[in-house]
Design an enzyme around this catalytic site. Structure first.
Site, PDB file in Angstrom:
ATOM      1  N   GLU A 194      -5.878  -8.567   0.529  1.00 24.52           N
ATOM      2  CA  GLU A 194      -6.621  -8.198   1.784  1.00 24.52           C
ATOM      3  C   GLU A 194      -7.745  -7.740   1.286  1.00 24.52           C
ATOM      4  O   GLU A 194      -8.180  -7.101   0.340  1.00 24.52           O
ATOM      5  CB  GLU A 194      -5.990  -7.089   2.467  1.00 24.52           C
ATOM      6  CG  GLU A 194      -4.538  -7.451   2.974  1.00 24.52           C
ATOM      7  CD  GLU A 194      -3.955  -6.015   3.656  1.00 24.52           C
ATOM      8  OE1 GLU A 194      -4.772  -5.071   4.419  1.00 24.52           O
ATOM      9  OE2 GLU A 194      -2.791  -5.980   3.873  1.00 24.52           O
ATOM     10  N   GLU A 216       0.902  -1.211   0.040  1.00 22.86           N
ATOM     11  CA  GLU A 216      -0.131  -0.156   0.037  1.00 22.86           C
ATOM     12  C   GLU A 216       0.882   1.291  -0.013  1.00 22.86           C
ATOM     13  O   GLU A 216       1.149   1.950   1.071  1.00 22.86           O
ATOM     14  CB  GLU A 216      -0.950  -0.087   1.090  1.00 22.86           C
ATOM     15  CG  GLU A 216      -1.986  -1.026   1.155  1.00 22.86           C
ATOM     16  CD  GLU A 216      -2.880  -0.876   2.155  1.00 22.86           C
ATOM     17  OE1 GLU A 216      -2.475  -0.506   3.135  1.00 22.86           O
ATOM     18  OE2 GLU A 216      -3.983  -2.000   2.031  1.00 22.86           O
TER      19      GLU A 216
HETATM   20  C1  PNW Z   1      -4.997  -2.168   5.518  1.00 24.63           C
HETATM   21  N1  PNW Z   1      -8.984   1.886   2.729  1.00 24.63           N
HETATM   22  O1  PNW Z   1      -5.119  -0.619   4.873  1.00 24.63           O
HETATM   23  C2  PNW Z   1      -3.644  -2.530   5.823  1.00 24.63           C
HETATM   24  O2  PNW Z   1      -2.671  -3.208   5.050  1.00 24.63           O
HETATM   25  C3  PNW Z   1      -3.581  -3.370   7.165  1.00 24.63           C
HETATM   26  O3  PNW Z   1      -2.072  -3.344   7.685  1.00 24.63           O
HETATM   27  C4  PNW Z   1      -4.489  -2.755   7.886  1.00 24.63           C
HETATM   28  O4  PNW Z   1      -4.466  -3.572   9.067  1.00 24.63           O
HETATM   29  C5  PNW Z   1      -5.890  -3.387   7.079  1.00 24.63           C
HETATM   30  O5  PNW Z   1      -5.923  -2.634   5.872  1.00 24.63           O
HETATM   31  C6  PNW Z   1      -7.043  -2.845   7.956  1.00 24.63           C
HETATM   32  O6  PNW Z   1      -7.029  -1.453   8.234  1.00 24.63           O
HETATM   33  C7  PNW Z   1      -6.107  -0.009   4.469  1.00 24.63           C
HETATM   34  O7  PNW Z   1      -9.077   2.892   2.067  1.00 24.63           O
HETATM   35  C8  PNW Z   1      -5.814   0.927   3.649  1.00 24.63           C
HETATM   36  O8  PNW Z   1     -10.211   1.500   2.730  1.00 24.63           O
HETATM   37  C9  PNW Z   1      -6.955   1.425   3.103  1.00 24.63           C
HETATM   38  C10 PNW Z   1      -8.224   1.285   3.432  1.00 24.63           C
HETATM   39  C11 PNW Z   1      -8.562   0.242   4.086  1.00 24.63           C
HETATM   40  C12 PNW Z   1      -7.247  -0.471   4.667  1.00 24.63           C
END
Ligand code: PNW
Length: 481
Positions: free
Chosen positions: A387, A199
């Site tokens: 994910e 990310e």
């Molecule tokens: C991820 N969004 O981040 C991460 O890779 C994880 O480490 C984290 O624990 C998980 O999601 C849960 O939050 C995100 O924009 C980045 O919706 C962006 C979003 C969601 C999750």
């Protein structure tokens, strides 16, 4: 009048269905009937779970691990809810065998985990710490002994504190490639699937523009664009380094939360608008990686603040990938609007649904459209959902069980959309549910639970939630109802 007609029709339909049921001799909920209606995934589809080092390991000062920017940040008062840190987290550093047993019980084929860079290189670069690599070597052996294929992420935000300037310095991108070369060289006999970074926008924009994540800086636009560039450059140099240090057949990709766009209505014009939005809105990140260049309109928009690009950078950044991993949790809806860009992103109504992590709106079509937009634009040879999942306000009942029916609702809808992509022939190979365990949820500390196993952070006891049982059933049938 119209409404009345619909209700009458509805009532009639229900009565007919009830009569049919009453006259049928079959038991009302015959499992054969349920399964006949289930949506089958292709044979060999890979089901898995995902985690990340700083979120689960703990063992922060163990066996020579150096500090990362998340140690520093979480120990800075006011940065993380309740002053929580990853010092102990799920203590998976010591309990990894138990966690792999949980995976085994689910029946997953794969597990996505990340490596803590500062366990391997406590100073980010220079002298490696053999005990760091030993830990991951033991984890990999334990996974393989249980027939679970490891998918390893090299960087999930825990940058070694010792690297001067962090992602502001292109030396960090070079150090990342050296670290990637070292780790992959040593584990490539047993690990065949690698993700470079997790990310881009989270470790660049959130850390260096918004300042909400480590290292907590709020830089000017030109500096932010350079940080972004150094991030994607790190990925590109690492791809080259991995290819040079591993046997052919090694699969290299990344895990990217590309902004995902869903056409408001599935007509050709809105579908095209969603595709355009995907390309333009991800210009500094996935688009640059997939095309090996920055879009002219991105460079024009940034003007004097555009990133400085050295010879060879874009070639590295555009290195061919074996797969694209998408972290998908949400989406925005777009429509074709006849404007020069060809699309308008619709504002999210205040009433839009969300789960317990309120910053993530629920849009289950994100999984299907994430896969479809990326495939239609860039045709990667393979994709994974690296994910997908949600936080719920899980509370054990009197019997100690966690009936997270809201998470079931989320997963059923998202995996249903995953099925649509697979059924239409998109090259989607697997799905990693976030997350195996409740864990350190970055700035939310331990207040947001994303796991399908409940963790009592005082005792480290793991308890499968209802969602774990549900997922086990999906995996066993290779189908979603
Ligand atoms: C991820 N969004 O981040 C991460 O890779 C994880 O480490 C984290 O624990 C998980 O999601 C849960 O939050 C995100 O924009 C980045 O919706 C962006 C979003 C969601 C999750």
């Amino acid at each position: 009048m119209k409404d009345l007609t619909r209700r009458q029709f509805g009532a009639g339909g229900a009565a007919t269905a009830a009569a049919a049921l009453a006259s049928a001799s079959m038991p009302r909920f015959a499992s054969a009937q349920t399964h006949a209606e289930s949506r089958q995934f292709p044979q060999g589809f890979l089901w898995g779970c995902a985690t990340a080092a700083y979120q689960i390991e703990g063992g922060a000062a163990e066996d020579g691990r150096g500090p990362s920017i998340w140690d520093t940040f979480s120990h800075t008062p006011g940065m993380v809810t309740n002053g929580d840190t990853g010092d102990v987290a799920d203590d998976s550093y010591h309990l990894y065998k138990e966690d792999i047993r949980l995976l085994k019980n689910l029946g997953v084929a794969t597990y996505r985990l990340s490596i803590s860079w500062s366990r391997i290189f406590p100073n980010g670069t220079g002298q490696p710490n053999p005990k760091g690599l030993d830990y991951y070597s033991r984890v990999v052996d334990e996974l393989l002994a249980n027939n679970i294929t490891p998918y390893l992420t090299l960087f999930h935000w825990d940058l070694p504190e010792a690297l001067k300037g962090g992602w502001q310095s292109r030396d960090t991108s070079k150090a990342f490639a050296e670290y990637a070369a070292y780790v992959t060289k040593h584990l490539s006999g047993r690990v065949h699937h690698w993700m470079t970074t997790n990310e881009f926008s989270c470790f660049t924009d959130l850390g260096y523009k918004d300042g909400t994540n480590a290292p907590g800086l709020k830089l000017a636009p030109a500096q932010v664009n350079q940080v972004r560039h150094n991030g994607i450059l790190a990925h590109g140099l690492a791809v080259q380094a991995i290819r040079a240090n591993t046997p052919s057949g090694t699969q290299v990709g990344l895990a990217e939360n590309a902004s995902t766009f869903v056409p408001v209505i599935e007509t050709p014009e809105h579908i095209e608008a969603a595709r355009k939005a995907t390309r333009d809105e991800n210009a500094p990140f996935l688009t640059a990686v997939m095309e090996g260049k920055y879009l002219a309109k991105y460079l024009a928009l940034e003007g004097a603040n555009a990133p400085k690009v050295a010879p060879g950078d874009m070639e590295a950044i555009g290195s061919k990938l074996d797969f694209v991993g998408l972290n998908v949790y949400t989406a925005d809806y777009v429509k074709a609007d006849g404007s020069p860009s060809g699309y308008a992103i619709l504002p999210r109504p205040a009433s839009y649904p969300h789960m317990a992590a309120t910053w993530i709106n629920v849009a289950p079509e994100c999984v299907y459209w994430g896969i479809r937009n990326v495939t239609d634009l860039w045709h990667p040879p393979a994709l994974y959902i690296t994910e997908n999942g949600c936080a719920s306000d899980d509370v054990p009942n009197a019997a100690g069980q966690i009936d997270d029916t809201d998470r079931l609702m989320y997963l059923r809808n998202h995996i249903g959309n995953l099925h649509r992509a697979a059924a239409e022939g998109y090259p989607i190979k697997g799905y990693f549910l976030w997350s195996l365990l409740d864990n350190f949820e970055w700035i939310a500390g331990y207040t947001k639970r994303f796991g399908i196993h409940y963790v009592d952070f005082k005792t480290q006891k793991r308890t499968p939630k209802l969602s774990a049982e549900w997922y086990r059933n999906v995996i066993a049938r290779n189908a979603v109802e």
